[in-house]
Design a protein around this motif. Structure first.
Motif, mmCIF file in Angstrom:
data_model
loop_
_atom_site.group_PDB
_atom_site.id
_atom_site.type_symbol
_atom_site.label_atom_id
_atom_site.label_comp_id
_atom_site.label_asym_id
_atom_site.label_seq_id
_atom_site.Cartn_x
_atom_site.Cartn_y
_atom_site.Cartn_z
ATOM 1 N N UNK A 134 5.001 -4.545 27.073
ATOM 2 C CA UNK A 134 4.157 -5.361 26.217
ATOM 3 C C UNK A 134 5.026 -5.970 25.114
ATOM 4 N N UNK A 135 4.977 -7.290 24.937
ATOM 5 C CA UNK A 135 5.821 -7.934 23.922
ATOM 6 C C UNK A 135 5.331 -7.619 22.507
ATOM 7 N N UNK A 136 6.305 -7.580 21.591
ATOM 8 C CA UNK A 136 5.945 -7.382 20.183
ATOM 9 C C UNK A 136 5.250 -8.629 19.655
ATOM 10 N N UNK A 137 4.137 -8.430 19.006
ATOM 11 C CA UNK A 137 3.395 -9.538 18.400
ATOM 12 C C UNK A 137 3.734 -9.535 16.916
ATOM 13 N N UNK A 138 4.195 -10.670 16.395
ATOM 14 C CA UNK A 138 4.539 -10.693 14.967
ATOM 15 C C UNK A 138 3.290 -10.512 14.108
ATOM 16 N N UNK A 139 3.450 -9.869 12.959
ATOM 17 C CA UNK A 139 2.306 -9.674 12.060
ATOM 18 C C UNK A 139 1.725 -11.011 11.605
ATOM 19 N N UNK A 140 0.437 -11.017 11.364
ATOM 20 C CA UNK A 140 -0.233 -12.220 10.863
ATOM 21 C C UNK A 140 0.321 -12.539 9.471
ATOM 22 N N UNK A 141 0.578 -13.798 9.185
ATOM 23 C CA UNK A 141 1.147 -14.168 7.878
ATOM 24 C C UNK A 141 0.316 -13.700 6.688
ATOM 25 N N UNK A 142 -0.996 -13.671 6.824
ATOM 26 C CA UNK A 142 -1.830 -13.225 5.702
ATOM 27 C C UNK A 142 -1.669 -11.730 5.464
ATOM 28 N N UNK A 143 -1.503 -10.964 6.546
ATOM 29 C CA UNK A 143 -1.258 -9.529 6.379
ATOM 30 C C UNK A 143 0.112 -9.279 5.779
ATOM 31 N N UNK A 144 1.091 -10.100 6.140
ATOM 32 C CA UNK A 144 2.417 -9.994 5.524
ATOM 33 C C UNK A 144 2.341 -10.260 4.021
ATOM 34 N N UNK A 145 1.599 -11.281 3.640
ATOM 35 C CA UNK A 145 1.463 -11.620 2.225
ATOM 36 C C UNK A 145 0.746 -10.505 1.465
ATOM 37 N N UNK A 146 -0.295 -9.942 2.050
ATOM 38 C CA UNK A 146 -1.007 -8.821 1.433
ATOM 39 C C UNK A 146 -0.060 -7.635 1.268
ATOM 40 N N UNK A 147 0.685 -7.328 2.315
ATOM 41 C CA UNK A 147 1.619 -6.212 2.254
ATOM 42 C C UNK A 147 2.684 -6.389 1.194
ATOM 43 N N UNK A 148 3.226 -7.603 1.090
ATOM 44 C CA UNK A 148 4.238 -7.871 0.053
ATOM 45 C C UNK A 148 3.648 -7.677 -1.336
ATOM 46 N N UNK A 149 2.413 -8.109 -1.521
ATOM 47 C CA UNK A 149 1.753 -7.989 -2.821
ATOM 48 C C UNK A 149 1.526 -6.517 -3.168
ATOM 49 N N UNK A 150 1.046 -5.738 -2.215
ATOM 50 C CA UNK A 150 0.825 -4.309 -2.458
ATOM 51 C C UNK A 150 2.142 -3.620 -2.765
ATOM 52 N N UNK A 151 3.182 -3.949 -2.018
ATOM 53 C CA UNK A 151 4.498 -3.349 -2.280
ATOM 54 C C UNK A 151 4.988 -3.704 -3.675
ATOM 55 N N UNK A 152 4.821 -4.955 -4.054
ATOM 56 C CA UNK A 152 5.227 -5.394 -5.396
ATOM 57 C C UNK A 152 4.508 -4.578 -6.477
ATOM 58 N N UNK A 153 3.206 -4.432 -6.330
ATOM 59 C CA UNK A 153 2.428 -3.673 -7.313
ATOM 60 C C UNK A 153 2.837 -2.199 -7.327
#
Length: 82
Positions: free
Chosen positions: A1-20
């Motif tokens: 099964x090929x790797x599916x890249x994360x959705x850009x909105x989930x990436x942005x949410x994750x970056x924001x949570x990590x920043x906080x």
């Protein structure tokens, strides 16, 4: 099964949570223990690999002492094509 890249909105949410989280000086393990979830779950959220439910978003916000809305990046920074 090929790797599916994360959705850009989930990436942005994750970056924001990590920043906080980093602003608070918390390691993933400390945040996870504080809210009663596994550290790997926090890592998955921060990498955009998980789509967290509202209950976990509320828990994360409470642990970081921010409003739930503060976890999200500004809508203007998100692509409308995603």
């Amino acid at each position: 099964m090929p790797d599916i890249p994360p959705h850009p909105h989930l990436l942005a949410l994750g970056r924001r949570i990590k920043h906080l989280r980093l602003e608070k000086g918390y390691k993933q393990k400390r945040l996870a223990e504080h809210i009663g979830i596994d550290r790997s779950y926090i890592g998955g959220v921060e990498r955009g690999e998980r789509n967290p439910g509202i209950v976990n978003l509320v828990r994360i916000a409470m642990a970081l002492e921010v409003e739930v809305g503060d976890l999200f990046p500004p809508v203007t920074s998100l692509s409308s094509e995603s």
